[in-house]
Design a protein around this motif. Structure first.
Motif, PDB file in Angstrom:
ATOM      1  N   LYS A  15       0.992  -1.349   0.087  1.00  0.00           N
ATOM      2  CA  LYS A  15      -0.058   0.055   0.093  1.00  0.00           C
ATOM      3  C   LYS A  15       0.884   1.195   0.046  1.00  0.00           C
ATOM      4  CE  LYS A  15      -3.690  -2.475   2.758  1.00  0.00           C
ATOM      5  NZ  LYS A  15      -4.578  -2.264   1.355  1.00  0.00           N
ATOM      6  N   TYR A  16       2.022   1.280   0.376  1.00  0.00           N
ATOM      7  CA  TYR A  16       2.649   2.216   0.650  1.00  0.00           C
ATOM      8  C   TYR A  16       4.401   1.900  -0.091  1.00  0.00           C
ATOM      9  CZ  TYR A  16      -0.842   3.746   4.023  1.00  0.00           C
ATOM     10  OH  TYR A  16      -2.140   4.024   4.561  1.00  0.00           O
ATOM     11  N   GLU A  17       5.079   3.141  -0.298  1.00  0.00           N
ATOM     12  CA  GLU A  17       6.434   3.004  -0.545  1.00  0.00           C
ATOM     13  C   GLU A  17       7.364   3.504   0.633  1.00  0.00           C
ATOM     14  OE1 GLU A  17       7.514   4.942  -4.397  1.00  0.00           O
ATOM     15  OE2 GLU A  17       5.756   3.923  -5.276  1.00  0.00           O
ATOM     16  N   PHE A  18       8.232   2.784   0.713  1.00  0.00           N
ATOM     17  CA  PHE A  18       9.294   2.889   1.767  1.00  0.00           C
ATOM     18  C   PHE A  18      10.566   1.774   1.676  1.00  0.00           C
ATOM     19  CE2 PHE A  18       6.061   0.134   3.634  1.00  0.00           C
ATOM     20  CZ  PHE A  18       7.037  -1.059   4.159  1.00  0.00           C
ATOM     21  N   PRO A  19      11.793   2.200   1.939  1.00  0.00           N
ATOM     22  CA  PRO A  19      12.977   1.630   1.822  1.00  0.00           C
ATOM     23  C   PRO A  19      12.803  -0.142   2.455  1.00  0.00           C
ATOM     24  CG  PRO A  19      13.150   3.813   2.697  1.00  0.00           C
ATOM     25  CD  PRO A  19      11.798   3.518   2.963  1.00  0.00           C
ATOM     26  N   SER A  20      13.830  -0.565   1.930  1.00  0.00           N
ATOM     27  CA  SER A  20      13.954  -2.169   2.197  1.00  0.00           C
ATOM     28  C   SER A  20      14.646  -2.019   3.887  1.00  0.00           C
ATOM     29  CB  SER A  20      15.236  -2.784   1.465  1.00  0.00           C
ATOM     30  OG  SER A  20      14.445  -2.874   0.144  1.00  0.00           O
ATOM     31  N   LEU A  21      14.192  -3.106   4.507  1.00  0.00           N
ATOM     32  CA  LEU A  21      14.170  -3.038   5.796  1.00  0.00           C
ATOM     33  C   LEU A  21      15.098  -4.232   6.443  1.00  0.00           C
ATOM     34  CD1 LEU A  21      10.786  -1.631   7.275  1.00  0.00           C
ATOM     35  CD2 LEU A  21      13.168  -0.407   6.744  1.00  0.00           C
ATOM     36  N   ILE A  70       6.342   1.228  10.982  1.00  0.00           N
ATOM     37  CA  ILE A  70       6.574   1.840   9.799  1.00  0.00           C
ATOM     38  C   ILE A  70       5.758   3.009   9.253  1.00  0.00           C
ATOM     39  CG2 ILE A  70       6.052   1.040   7.173  1.00  0.00           C
ATOM     40  CD1 ILE A  70       6.520  -1.705   8.046  1.00  0.00           C
ATOM     41  N   ASN A  71       4.632   3.305   9.916  1.00  0.00           N
ATOM     42  CA  ASN A  71       3.718   4.332   9.445  1.00  0.00           C
ATOM     43  C   ASN A  71       4.568   5.711  10.112  1.00  0.00           C
ATOM     44  OD1 ASN A  71       1.446   5.732   8.687  1.00  0.00           O
ATOM     45  ND2 ASN A  71       0.961   6.062  10.851  1.00  0.00           N
ATOM     46  N   LYS A  72       5.064   5.482  11.340  1.00  0.00           N
ATOM     47  CA  LYS A  72       5.626   6.657  12.183  1.00  0.00           C
ATOM     48  C   LYS A  72       6.891   6.696  11.465  1.00  0.00           C
ATOM     49  CE  LYS A  72       7.294   8.160  16.782  1.00  0.00           C
ATOM     50  NZ  LYS A  72       7.295   7.719  18.154  1.00  0.00           N
ATOM     51  N   THR A  73       7.792   5.687  11.469  1.00  0.00           N
ATOM     52  CA  THR A  73       9.110   6.058  11.030  1.00  0.00           C
ATOM     53  C   THR A  73       9.226   6.849   9.392  1.00  0.00           C
ATOM     54  OG1 THR A  73      10.030   3.873  11.882  1.00  0.00           O
ATOM     55  CG2 THR A  73      11.296   4.809  10.219  1.00  0.00           C
ATOM     56  N   PHE A  74       8.328   6.346   8.618  1.00  0.00           N
ATOM     57  CA  PHE A  74       8.424   6.856   7.300  1.00  0.00           C
ATOM     58  C   PHE A  74       7.443   8.132   7.093  1.00  0.00           C
ATOM     59  CE2 PHE A  74      10.383   2.645   7.083  1.00  0.00           C
ATOM     60  CZ  PHE A  74      11.722   3.163   6.644  1.00  0.00           C
ATOM     61  N   ASP A  75       6.728   8.519   8.032  1.00  0.00           N
ATOM     62  CA  ASP A  75       5.685   9.591   7.988  1.00  0.00           C
ATOM     63  C   ASP A  75       4.817   9.234   6.923  1.00  0.00           C
ATOM     64  OD1 ASP A  75       4.632  11.910   8.865  1.00  0.00           O
ATOM     65  OD2 ASP A  75       5.737  13.028   7.568  1.00  0.00           O
ATOM     66  N   LEU A  76       4.134   8.257   6.948  1.00  0.00           N
ATOM     67  CA  LEU A  76       3.222   7.872   5.914  1.00  0.00           C
ATOM     68  C   LEU A  76       1.631   8.388   6.078  1.00  0.00           C
ATOM     69  CD1 LEU A  76       3.926   3.897   5.514  1.00  0.00           C
ATOM     70  CD2 LEU A  76       5.055   5.711   4.448  1.00  0.00           C
ATOM     71  N   GLY A  77       1.373   8.746   7.158  1.00  0.00           N
ATOM     72  CA  GLY A  77       0.187   9.643   7.220  1.00  0.00           C
ATOM     73  C   GLY A  77      -1.073   8.630   7.501  1.00  0.00           C
ATOM     74  N   SER A 117      -3.913   6.750   9.292  1.00  0.00           N
ATOM     75  CA  SER A 117      -4.817   6.939  10.668  1.00  0.00           C
ATOM     76  C   SER A 117      -4.877   5.819  11.284  1.00  0.00           C
ATOM     77  CB  SER A 117      -6.339   7.538  10.225  1.00  0.00           C
ATOM     78  OG  SER A 117      -7.060   6.389   9.991  1.00  0.00           O
ATOM     79  N   ASP A 118      -5.238   5.743  12.703  1.00  0.00           N
ATOM     80  CA  ASP A 118      -5.368   4.453  13.406  1.00  0.00           C
ATOM     81  C   ASP A 118      -6.554   3.715  12.714  1.00  0.00           C
ATOM     82  OD1 ASP A 118      -3.501   5.207  15.218  1.00  0.00           O
ATOM     83  OD2 ASP A 118      -4.752   5.773  16.820  1.00  0.00           O
ATOM     84  N   LYS A 119      -7.637   4.317  12.249  1.00  0.00           N
ATOM     85  CA  LYS A 119      -8.620   3.541  11.489  1.00  0.00           C
ATOM     86  C   LYS A 119      -8.055   2.682  10.515  1.00  0.00           C
ATOM     87  CE  LYS A 119     -13.298   3.752   9.695  1.00  0.00           C
ATOM     88  NZ  LYS A 119     -14.527   4.727   9.534  1.00  0.00           N
ATOM     89  N   GLU A 120      -7.254   3.710   9.519  1.00  0.00           N
ATOM     90  CA  GLU A 120      -6.551   2.854   8.430  1.00  0.00           C
ATOM     91  C   GLU A 120      -5.538   1.616   8.808  1.00  0.00           C
ATOM     92  OE1 GLU A 120      -6.693   6.757   5.178  1.00  0.00           O
ATOM     93  OE2 GLU A 120      -5.052   6.358   6.969  1.00  0.00           O
ATOM     94  N   LEU A 121      -5.051   1.985   9.759  1.00  0.00           N
ATOM     95  CA  LEU A 121      -3.930   0.782  10.127  1.00  0.00           C
ATOM     96  C   LEU A 121      -4.804  -0.477  10.848  1.00  0.00           C
ATOM     97  CD1 LEU A 121      -1.244   2.864  12.066  1.00  0.00           C
ATOM     98  CD2 LEU A 121      -1.296   1.663   9.729  1.00  0.00           C
ATOM     99  N   ALA A 122      -5.808  -0.043  11.588  1.00  0.00           N
ATOM    100  CA  ALA A 122      -6.766  -1.184  12.092  1.00  0.00           C
ATOM    101  C   ALA A 122      -7.227  -1.852  10.943  1.00  0.00           C
ATOM    102  CB  ALA A 122      -7.857  -0.475  12.880  1.00  0.00           C
TER     103      ALA A 122
END
Length: 273
Positions: free
Chosen positions: A78-84, A112-119, A121-126
């Motif tokens: 769903k989101y783009e972020f670096p390899s981990l 992941i959401n916090k580290t890469f500032d993906l924005g 919401s809690d509802k979306e993560l849930a």
């Protein structure tokens, strides 16, 4: 970036009906406790494939089967972020009714959401978390909740147990959740847990039950022995959590004797959150 996924207990667990999809509707109160794993993510400079390194309690599963990596894969879809490079230090016992794997997965989503500032919401993560497991969404919010449905529909409850001491004893017993559900006959409770938790804790023993206990205790009597021992040592309330096999007691103070009575068990003592 590092975080510390915590476990949960169930204050009561009523299986109220069987669903057409094969799952069960339930009601329970989830309460977070401070027994924790450690989860760290490090950006890979060479941007090769994600890797997983595990320590602590050994989980007998391939890395790609671990809920942490499944959570990572879902976020990456769903989101783009670096390899981990992912590190998990496992301290929460599994097969214990404590939701440790679910906590790790949901904290991974949040990390992941916090580290890469993906924005997100809690509802979306849930909504992402429920794809990983029925109780995963609870750990997105990680506060006392009355849960219904399959455990994914939440309502906030006013309940603070941070001044009490929790003693949790995990015997060397693994309870199959699937087998535990197979023994259940759904029944609508006469009083909702939302009402029971408003009553003095000394009344919970007669009102608040875990529907899994009857069948699980019949197979593993040690679980009931531990529970009754907790009451003998002054527990205000004691119960098996989830489908077992952990038993928790809520006390006004630390009871040292309990920590020596079951030397072959995993024992944790701490405050509520």
């Amino acid at each position: 970036m590092i975080c510390f996924p915590n476990a949960k207990i169930n204050l009561g667990l009523n299986i109220v009906s069987k669903r057409d999809d094969g799952y069960h509707n339930l009601e329970t109160v989830f309460y977070p406790i401070a027994i924790k794993d450690a989860l760290e993510i490090i950006v890979k400079e060479d941007q090769s494939e994600d890797t997983f390194i595990e320590a602590g309690i050994k989980v007998d599963a391939a890395p790609e089967s671990n809920l942490v990596m499944k959570a990572l894969k879902l976020m990456r879809s769903k989101y783009e972020f670096p390899s981990l490079e992912v590190h998990l230090l496992k301290k929460i016992p599994f097969g214990a009714g404590l939701g440790g794997g679910s906590a790790d997965a949901s904290f991974m989503l949040k990390l992941i959401n916090k580290t890469f500032d993906l924005g997100a919401s809690d509802k979306e993560l849930a909504n992402i978390a429920v794809q990983l497991g029925a109780d995963c969404p609870f750990f997105i919010y990680n506060r006392p909740m009355f849960a219904t449905g399959i455990g994914e529909v939440f309502e906030d409850v006013e309940l603070c147990l941070k001044d009490y001491t929790f003693i949790l004893i995990k015997p060397d017993i693994h309870v199959s959740t699937k087998d535990a559900f197979a023994q259940i006959k759904p029944l609508q409770p006469s009083m909702s847990l939302k009402e029971i938790i408003k009553k003095p804790m000394t009344e919970w023993r007669d009102l608040m039950i875990n529907d899994f206990e009857k069948s699980v205790v019949a197979k593993y009597p040690l679980i009931n022995e531990i529970k009754e021992t907790m009451y003998k040592h002054g527990a205000l309330y004691a119960s098996m959590t989830g489908s077992g096999s952990s038993v928790f007691g809520i006390f006004n103070e630390d009871v040292k004797a309990l920590q020596t009575l079951y030397p072959d068990c995993n024992i944790w003592v701490g405050k509520g959150m």
